[in-house]
Design an enzyme around this catalytic site. Structure first.
Site, PDB file in Angstrom:
ATOM      1  N   HIS A 138       0.810  -1.206   0.000  1.00  0.00           N
ATOM      2  CA  HIS A 138       0.000   0.000   0.000  1.00  0.00           C
ATOM      3  C   HIS A 138       0.851   1.266   0.000  1.00  0.00           C
ATOM      4  O   HIS A 138       0.576   2.210  -0.721  1.00  0.00           O
ATOM      5  CB  HIS A 138      -0.928  -0.012   1.214  1.00  0.00           C
ATOM      6  CG  HIS A 138      -2.033   0.975   1.120  1.00  0.00           C
ATOM      7  ND1 HIS A 138      -3.249   0.667   0.566  1.00  0.00           N
ATOM      8  CD2 HIS A 138      -2.106   2.282   1.470  1.00  0.00           C
ATOM      9  CE1 HIS A 138      -4.024   1.741   0.588  1.00  0.00           C
ATOM     10  NE2 HIS A 138      -3.352   2.724   1.139  1.00  0.00           N
ATOM     11  N   LYS A 198      -8.059  12.977  -7.291  1.00  0.00           N
ATOM     12  CA  LYS A 198      -7.397  11.722  -6.952  1.00  0.00           C
ATOM     13  C   LYS A 198      -8.437  10.655  -6.680  1.00  0.00           C
ATOM     14  O   LYS A 198      -9.559  10.960  -6.278  1.00  0.00           O
ATOM     15  CB  LYS A 198      -6.569  11.954  -5.670  1.00  0.00           C
ATOM     16  CG  LYS A 198      -5.956  10.743  -5.013  1.00  0.00           C
ATOM     17  CD  LYS A 198      -4.534  10.507  -5.511  1.00  0.00           C
ATOM     18  CE  LYS A 198      -3.899   9.270  -4.915  1.00  0.00           C
ATOM     19  NZ  LYS A 198      -3.722   9.343  -3.498  1.00  0.00           N
ATOM     20  N   GLU A 248      -9.037   6.712  -4.778  1.00  0.00           N
ATOM     21  CA  GLU A 248      -8.474   5.882  -3.705  1.00  0.00           C
ATOM     22  C   GLU A 248      -9.372   4.671  -3.473  1.00  0.00           C
ATOM     23  O   GLU A 248     -10.581   4.770  -3.585  1.00  0.00           O
ATOM     24  CB  GLU A 248      -8.427   6.739  -2.437  1.00  0.00           C
ATOM     25  CG  GLU A 248      -7.880   6.069  -1.211  1.00  0.00           C
ATOM     26  CD  GLU A 248      -6.381   6.206  -1.083  1.00  0.00           C
ATOM     27  OE1 GLU A 248      -5.861   7.308  -1.293  1.00  0.00           O
ATOM     28  OE2 GLU A 248      -5.735   5.185  -0.785  1.00  0.00           O
ATOM     29  N   SER A 249      -8.760   3.536  -3.134  1.00  0.00           N
ATOM     30  CA  SER A 249      -9.570   2.335  -2.921  1.00  0.00           C
ATOM     31  C   SER A 249      -9.777   2.065  -1.439  1.00  0.00           C
ATOM     32  O   SER A 249      -8.930   2.421  -0.612  1.00  0.00           O
ATOM     33  CB  SER A 249      -8.866   1.135  -3.546  1.00  0.00           C
ATOM     34  OG  SER A 249      -7.683   0.873  -2.842  1.00  0.00           O
ATOM     35  N   HIS A 250     -10.879   1.456  -1.095  1.00  0.00           N
ATOM     36  CA  HIS A 250     -11.096   0.938   0.257  1.00  0.00           C
ATOM     37  C   HIS A 250     -11.768  -0.426   0.161  1.00  0.00           C
ATOM     38  O   HIS A 250     -12.765  -0.699   0.807  1.00  0.00           O
ATOM     39  CB  HIS A 250     -11.912   1.918   1.111  1.00  0.00           C
ATOM     40  CG  HIS A 250     -11.165   2.399   2.302  1.00  0.00           C
ATOM     41  ND1 HIS A 250     -11.756   2.862   3.444  1.00  0.00           N
ATOM     42  CD2 HIS A 250      -9.833   2.469   2.542  1.00  0.00           C
ATOM     43  CE1 HIS A 250     -10.827   3.203   4.324  1.00  0.00           C
ATOM     44  NE2 HIS A 250      -9.657   2.978   3.806  1.00  0.00           N
ATOM     45  N   GLN A 292     -12.025   0.768  11.467  1.00  0.00           N
ATOM     46  CA  GLN A 292     -12.001   2.218  11.624  1.00  0.00           C
ATOM     47  C   GLN A 292     -13.406   2.752  11.432  1.00  0.00           C
ATOM     48  O   GLN A 292     -14.073   2.399  10.486  1.00  0.00           O
ATOM     49  CB  GLN A 292     -11.112   2.865  10.568  1.00  0.00           C
ATOM     50  CG  GLN A 292      -9.736   2.281  10.498  1.00  0.00           C
ATOM     51  CD  GLN A 292      -9.141   2.471   9.132  1.00  0.00           C
ATOM     52  OE1 GLN A 292      -9.321   3.493   8.497  1.00  0.00           O
ATOM     53  NE2 GLN A 292      -8.413   1.468   8.672  1.00  0.00           N
ATOM     54  N   ASP A 326      -2.403  14.331   5.529  1.00  0.00           N
ATOM     55  CA  ASP A 326      -3.367  13.445   6.156  1.00  0.00           C
ATOM     56  C   ASP A 326      -2.624  12.267   6.783  1.00  0.00           C
ATOM     57  O   ASP A 326      -1.651  11.768   6.236  1.00  0.00           O
ATOM     58  CB  ASP A 326      -4.313  12.974   5.034  1.00  0.00           C
ATOM     59  CG  ASP A 326      -5.082  11.722   5.409  1.00  0.00           C
ATOM     60  OD1 ASP A 326      -5.511  11.622   6.563  1.00  0.00           O
ATOM     61  OD2 ASP A 326      -5.233  10.866   4.537  1.00  0.00           O
ATOM     62  N   SER A 382      -6.509   5.655  12.894  1.00  0.00           N
ATOM     63  CA  SER A 382      -7.673   6.448  13.287  1.00  0.00           C
ATOM     64  C   SER A 382      -7.887   7.536  12.243  1.00  0.00           C
ATOM     65  O   SER A 382      -6.931   8.095  11.711  1.00  0.00           O
ATOM     66  CB  SER A 382      -7.450   7.098  14.649  1.00  0.00           C
ATOM     67  OG  SER A 382      -7.455   6.119  15.647  1.00  0.00           O
ATOM     68  N   GLN A 383      -9.150   7.823  11.984  1.00  0.00           N
ATOM     69  CA  GLN A 383      -9.495   8.739  10.906  1.00  0.00           C
ATOM     70  C   GLN A 383      -9.488  10.193  11.368  1.00  0.00           C
ATOM     71  O   GLN A 383      -9.387  10.479  12.557  1.00  0.00           O
ATOM     72  CB  GLN A 383     -10.896   8.387  10.403  1.00  0.00           C
ATOM     73  CG  GLN A 383     -11.005   6.972   9.872  1.00  0.00           C
ATOM     74  CD  GLN A 383     -10.261   6.817   8.576  1.00  0.00           C
ATOM     75  OE1 GLN A 383     -10.590   7.456   7.581  1.00  0.00           O
ATOM     76  NE2 GLN A 383      -9.249   5.982   8.560  1.00  0.00           N
ATOM     77  N   SER A 415      -4.388  -1.246  -5.553  1.00  0.00           N
ATOM     78  CA  SER A 415      -4.946  -2.183  -4.578  1.00  0.00           C
ATOM     79  C   SER A 415      -4.757  -3.588  -5.127  1.00  0.00           C
ATOM     80  O   SER A 415      -5.401  -3.974  -6.099  1.00  0.00           O
ATOM     81  CB  SER A 415      -6.436  -1.881  -4.369  1.00  0.00           C
ATOM     82  OG  SER A 415      -7.027  -2.925  -3.622  1.00  0.00           O
TER      83      SER A 415
END
Ligand code: ADP
Ligand code: MG
Lengths: 95, 765, 232, 95
Positions: B63, B105, B107-109, B255, B283, B328-329, B552
């Site tokens: 990652h 941008k 982004e994957s989750h 999370q 971030d 943590s977010q 990913s």
């Protein structure tokens, strides 16, 4: 068959962030309730069902929690009979 | 900057009481190979401590370290005169004119969403928003690109509805409109959903800020939410295959997103940036404080020193290891000009958030971690960010897929039968049907800038105070990529560009999300390599440089990989909002013109999936130069105000594209009368997914001009029929056969299908 | 002619409301929820969004903000107060409007265009509409289901205090036109004096055709028209 | 001062719609639990606070309910001590 009233409490797992609890905690403090240490928010589901016995009713509700009511990844649950809850009468908030 | 070797010798680091010893097993648990561990030892000149091992493991995970993809990614075109910031920062940035810059941008989750769909998707949106506002840009739009297994499974419906409400609740609460996305349902994603979120942000060019830890002596501050034990080792975990027991409680803590805190953090961060008191901001995303601090140091060529006991935590007794790796977010790391810390605290207090001084920028190039003043980790920062070993793997195409591609489809094609019935079946297939059930759960109009909402070919956001707008789309047909990765990736880029030109936008730049299986398997690495090569060709031809993206890998369930899915997120620029074009037919009596040519191709089509339950055949041919010519022709038609509507042909082919234009948003549907006289199999002409086609409509007195512009660009074009009234039928005839349906019935099939499927009884989590 | 847009932590429609008020000519200012004093303003606007994340109940925590005392005082003095979406929820929580907004009956957030019918045109908010006019305006909420006890509902209907109602294309308030389960298809209500309006749909997002509709423009134009009359 | 753990249950008023309860009821029935008669969903807020006595703690929580935690138009509330809840242990949903 008897009718039982159950109470299922569903609570965020310890350690998980509980943003709603945090926001309420903050609000209570700014309203002057500084003595509050922690607030966590869960859900309570009142279920009335027909069952052979108290034990059977509890077992059914527990199965419901495992299957659908609680999220196994983020929540713990607790099943109890709605009767028998001690203290605190149900109060209309405006009263 | 002093040399790393020299510096290491200065810090004596002994194992921290209570931490486990670093054994071969512990190393393996951290996802590091024996060779990689040796490399770590030689960088350190000694054995790492447990804390240090954790840091390496996170930074050298797939990652963060892009071990298996970096070499391929270097092949992508990344520059153009309008690119302000290419890959390497939190987001790419391009110039969109009139002094404005666009940060964007994707982004994957995927893994978090497979475990907990709601929180996984929500925190995915949260993360991509932070990537945008840390650049100094205000987020103005979200897109979500989703894939699930077939909808008849209860588990899939649970994942799908959880993901959609997670994406929705987070973006809605922060107040960023959703302007589009995509969703596919196919058994190829069973058990391993794809959840990619894209964000666009606007700023004035001069507001751009980058994430670097410059200025020795400057202070590092943690701002926003507190650090808890969430998602420890999420970055490593994101790089592992899922297996049967994936949702056991032994996994890292889920999370939980807090969009309310995010909204405050967004406003506070933009205010901090505008105030000029900070020199860098990043971030705390994957691998938390560790990656944000080391990456910021890496970019500036400095070192950082952090005191763990100064980090505000949510729980007591957290170890340095836990604090460093927590995910943590809603947290940020900022670098503050020495002496101006109070200013930061003041701004954060206004937004009811915390800020804490947790360290400082140093000159020694070290990532040094203290616990109550005692050094518990000390690692040269550069090797952490730049020293991750990268691999070029062996890539061999799977024979099984070769055979699928070569399959003689005619054996599997059911007799053509009733074309109208097939047509209605396709219209209500979840891959074609309206995605209204999804985007009605999203706020699409907040910020009063959404000129084209979800439901069109691309979303459009106007730039207030100018005549300009930006458009965005995400696209990838995983079946095509599966059947032939290079061609499939080219198609993804071509479709994205077509979607943009249909609304009148000039395709300008790309962000991408490479969702693949385990790259250590040669046939997966083959897919990855070929897809990247396809993307290289397409982005070069379209002059749409790639300014960033996300990788990913290991998207597998019990050893079965998802379809290779290189999602293209493409943005475009519209110079004059008055030229924005939509997909719905507008006036009865107007001509319908088909740009591009029909073919006999049916490989990988939705038609095959729906009628024969098959994913096979060669994906449709794609000619990049012809695509480019088509794009330019359509843009010219739009700029000359010739068109009433434009819509590209994708899943479900020409017949479904015509249906979508005829139905519009359902408020005022039109009938059509279309005749297609190609010497092709009717099902191929109607439902084949040949590339390079766009359906436009225009006033009859413009048709000649439309055909002339097409001819000028050498784009095949012909008038195929007329737009009819609301009470007329929808009719397409093809060489004796025909489709004929009432718009009202089509509307019911198309608009209600997803909702109806989602009302099926639940089956539990 | 001054308009205040009150911003709470988590408000996200404040900017849109600000722009809408500005578009019709108000000298518009943001007022942060911890500031005090609204006396200098002619109208007070409470925006949409998720104040305090909608945690506990939408509007429940915002209602406790210091500025709400001023909003209550401003309303009591007859000043026009408009609450949109989260602003409506906050006004109900504060007791400035009757009833409550609970979770949509579909249990999902609803973001789309709806049609609402103007039931009354003698208010500072609606004077430039025509009675029965059908507006196309976006909604975007998860808790817009208007509830009140039967006596209150009767009172609202009897006194003509339902200002907007969800309707279909023919202007009929059927169940199919109701996006959230609100009693009597109620989309907006006013107080007894007619100077406080709460509504779930977003007129501030319907200010120009480019973005879909300009049917909200007349609401803000009505407010402008009401100002000289009030201050004279 | 002692630390008390309280439980505040907030329940939709009888007579008012409870769409979530209805949806859960429906879901339980379609999963085969036909013996369920009624389901209602409320919220439970767990509050830890410092107080002089149990009575004082309960009084404080009641005041919180009246002020902010419950909406008098739509909700009833009930305050009780979290200890003393009978039956039903807190269970991890996955177990
Ligand atoms: N997950 C989603 N979120 C938001 N909008 C979506 C989503 N999925 C699809 N849409 C919207 O629905 C419309 C149709 O989607 P799709 O069939 O993928 O379009 P296309 O084939 O033109 O790419 C598009 O406007 C798209 O933006
Ligand atoms: Mg399209």
């Amino acid at each position: 068959m008897t009718r039982y009233s159950l109470e299922v409490r569903i609570k965020p797992r310890p350690g998980l962030l509980d943003p709603e609890g945090k926001a309420i905690h903050h609000a209570l403090q700014s309203l002057g309730w500084g003595a509050v240490d922690e607030v966590r928010v869960g859900k309570v589901i009142y279920i009335d069902l027909e069952a052979e016995s108290e034990a059977a009713a509890t077992e059914t509700a527990t199965a419901m929690c495992r299957k659908i009511l609680a999220n196994p990844v983020t929540e713990d649950f607790q099943v109890s009979m709605a009767v028998g809850v001690p203290a605190g009468k149900l109060e209309g908030a405006q009263s | 900057m002093s040399t790393a070797e020299g510096a290491v010798a200065e810090d004596s680091v002994s194992p921290r009481a209570g931490d486990p010893p670093v054994t071969a097993e512990v190393v393996a648990d951290h996802g590091l190979s024996v060779d990689e561990y040796e490399r770590i030892r030689s960088i350190m000149g000694r054995d790492p401590t447990f804390t240090e091992l954790g840091i390496f493991s996170a930074m050298w995970s797939e990652h963060c370290g892009y071990k298996n993809s970096k070499r391929l990614l270097r092949l992508l075109p990344t520059t153009a005169p309008w690119v302000i910031q290419g890959p390497g920062e939190n987001a790419g940035v391009i110039d969109v004119g009139d002094g404005y810059a666009l940060a964007f941008k994707i982004e994957s989750h995927n893994h978090p969403s497979a475990v907990e769909p709601y929180q996984g998707a929500a925190t995915g949106v949260g993360g991509i928003l932070r990537d945008i506002f840390t650049m100094g840009a205000r987020p103005v739009a979200i897109l979500d690109s989703l894939r699930f297994g077939d909808l008849d499974s209860g588990r899939t419906r649970y994942l799908f509805s959880g993901v959609v409400s997670g994406v929705g609740d987070y973006g809605n609460c922060v107040g960023i409109p959703n302007i589009g996305g995509e969703v596919a349902f196919d058994r190829g994603y069973e058990g391993n959903p794809i959840v990619n979120a894209m964000c666009l942000g606007l700023m004035k060019r001069e507001e751009l800020i980058t994430a670097s830890a410059s200025g020795v002596g400057n202070t590092l501050m943690a701002v926003g939410a507190r650090t808890g034990r969430d998602g420890i080792h999420g970055a490593t975990f994101a790089s592992e295959e899922l297996s049967e027991d994936s949702d056991e409680s032994s996994r890292p803590q889920v999370q939980v997103g807090d969009p309310f805190t995010e909204k405050l953090l967004l406003e506070a961060s933009l205010e901090l940036i505008a105030s000029g008191v900070i020199t860098g901001i990043q971030d705390m995303g994957a691998a938390g404080i560790t990656s944000s601090a080391t990456e910021m140091a890496g970019r500036a060529g400095t070192g950082v020193e952090l005191e763990m006991t100064a980090v505000p935590t949510r729980e007591q007794g957290m170890t340095p290891y836990e604090i460093l790796l927590s995910e943590s977010q809603e947290r940020m790391l900022v670098v503050v000009e020495k002496g101006l810390e109070g200013e930061v605290t003041r701004i954060l207090e206004k937004w009811e958030l915390e800020a804490a001084e947790i360290g400082r920028v140093t000159s020694d190039g070290l990532f040094r971690i203290l616990e109550d003043g005692v050094v518990v980790a000390s690692i040269p920062a550069l090797p952490l960010t730049e020293g991750c070993p990268t691999y070029e793997r062996e890539g061999i195409e799977s024979e099984e897929i070769q055979a699928l591609r070569a399959m003689d489809l005619s054996e599997h094609l059911i007799p053509e039968g009733d074309l109208t019935k097939t047509f209605m079946l396709l219209l209500s297939s979840p891959n074609v049907a309206s995605k209204r059930w999804i985007y009605e759960q999203y706020d699409t109009t907040v910020r009063t800038a959404t000129a084209v909402r979800p439901g069109g070919d691309a979303g459009v956001i106007r730039i207030r105070g100018t005549k300009r707008a930006v458009a965005a789309t995400t696209d990838c047909n995983g079946r095509f990529v599966y059947l032939e990765p290079k061609r499939g990736a080219m198609i993804a880029a071509a479709e994205a560009a077509r979607n943009l030109v249909c609304v009148g936008a000039v395709p300008t730049a790309v962000t991408n999300n490479l969702n693949f299986g385990n790259p250590l398997k040669p046939h997966i690495y083959y897919q990855l390599r070929e897809a990247v090569l396809g993307m290289v060709d397409a982005c070069e031809t379209f002059e749409t440089p790639v300014t960033g993206g996300n990788v990913s890998l290991y998207n597998e369930t019990d050893g079965r990989s998802i379809y290779p899915t290189p999602v293209i997120g493409m943005v475009g620029v519209i110079e004059d909002v008055a030229t924005i074009t939509r997909q719905a037919f507008r006036h009865e009596g107007e001509d319908i013109v088909l740009l591009g040519a029909n073919t006999n191709e049916l490989g990988g089509s939705e038609y095959l999936y729906v009628t024969a339950d098959l994913v096979a055949g060669a994906p449709p041919a794609v000619d990049l130069d012809a695509e480019r010519a088509l794009q330019q022709a359509v843009l010219k038609m739009i700029h000359e105000r010739l068109l009433s509507s434009a819509h590209d042909c994708s899943e479900g082919g020409l017949a479904c594209a015509l249906a979508e234009s005829a139905l519009g948003d359902g408020e005022a549907p039109h009938g059509i009368d279309v005749d297609i006289d190609d010497d092709l199999r009717p099902v191929a002409a109607l439902f084949g997914e040949a590339q390079g086609r766009i359906v436009v409509s225009c006033a009859p007195d413009r048709t000649d001009q439309v055909l002339r512009v097409a001819a000028l660009h050498e784009v095949p074009a012909r008038r195929i029929g007329t737009v009819q009234g609301p009470d007329d039928d929808f009719r397409i005839s093809v060489r004796g056969a025909s489709i004929s349906a009432r718009p009202a019935e089509m509307g019911a099939a198309y608009f209600d299908s997803l909702a109806n499927r989602m009302e099926a009884p639940p089956t539990g989590t | 002619m001054k308009a205040a847009v009150v911003t709470f932590p988590g408000s996200n429609g404040d900017y849109d409301l600000y722009k809408a008020a500005q578009q019709v000519g108000f000298d518009t200012h943001f007022v942060w929820h911890r500031e005090r004093g609204l006396d200098a303003y002619d109208v007070v606007l409470l925006p949409g969004g998720f104040s305090y994340g909608d945690y506990l109940r939408a509007g429940a925590i915002a209602r406790m903000s210091p500025i709400m005392e001023d909003v209550i005082r401003f309303a009591a003095a007859g000043g026009p107060v408009l609450g949109i979406c989260n602003g409506f929820q906050t006004l109900c929580e504060a007791g400035l409007l009757p009833g409550a907004l609970v979770r949509n009956d579909v249990l999902r957030f609803q973001g789309k265009d709806v049609r609402i019918r103007v039931e009354r045109t003698d208010l500072p908010f609606t004077s430039t509409y025509t009675e029965g006019q059908i507006l196309t305006i976006p909604i975007a909420h998860g808790e817009g289901n208007y509830e009140a006890d039967p006596a209150t509902l009767e009172e609202l209907e009897g006194e003509g205090r339902v200002v907007f109602r969800y309707v279909d294309r023919n202007g009929e308030p059927g169940a199919a036109a109701n996006p959230n389960g609100s009693w009597h298809n109620i989309a907006g209500v006013t107080n007894e004096a007619g100077n406080v309006l709460g509504m779930m749909p977003h007129p501030e997002r319907a200010m120009e055709k480019l973005l879909g509709s300009d049917d909200g423009l007349a609401l803000f134009a009505s407010l402008v028209a009401s100002v000289p009359a009030l201050s004279s």
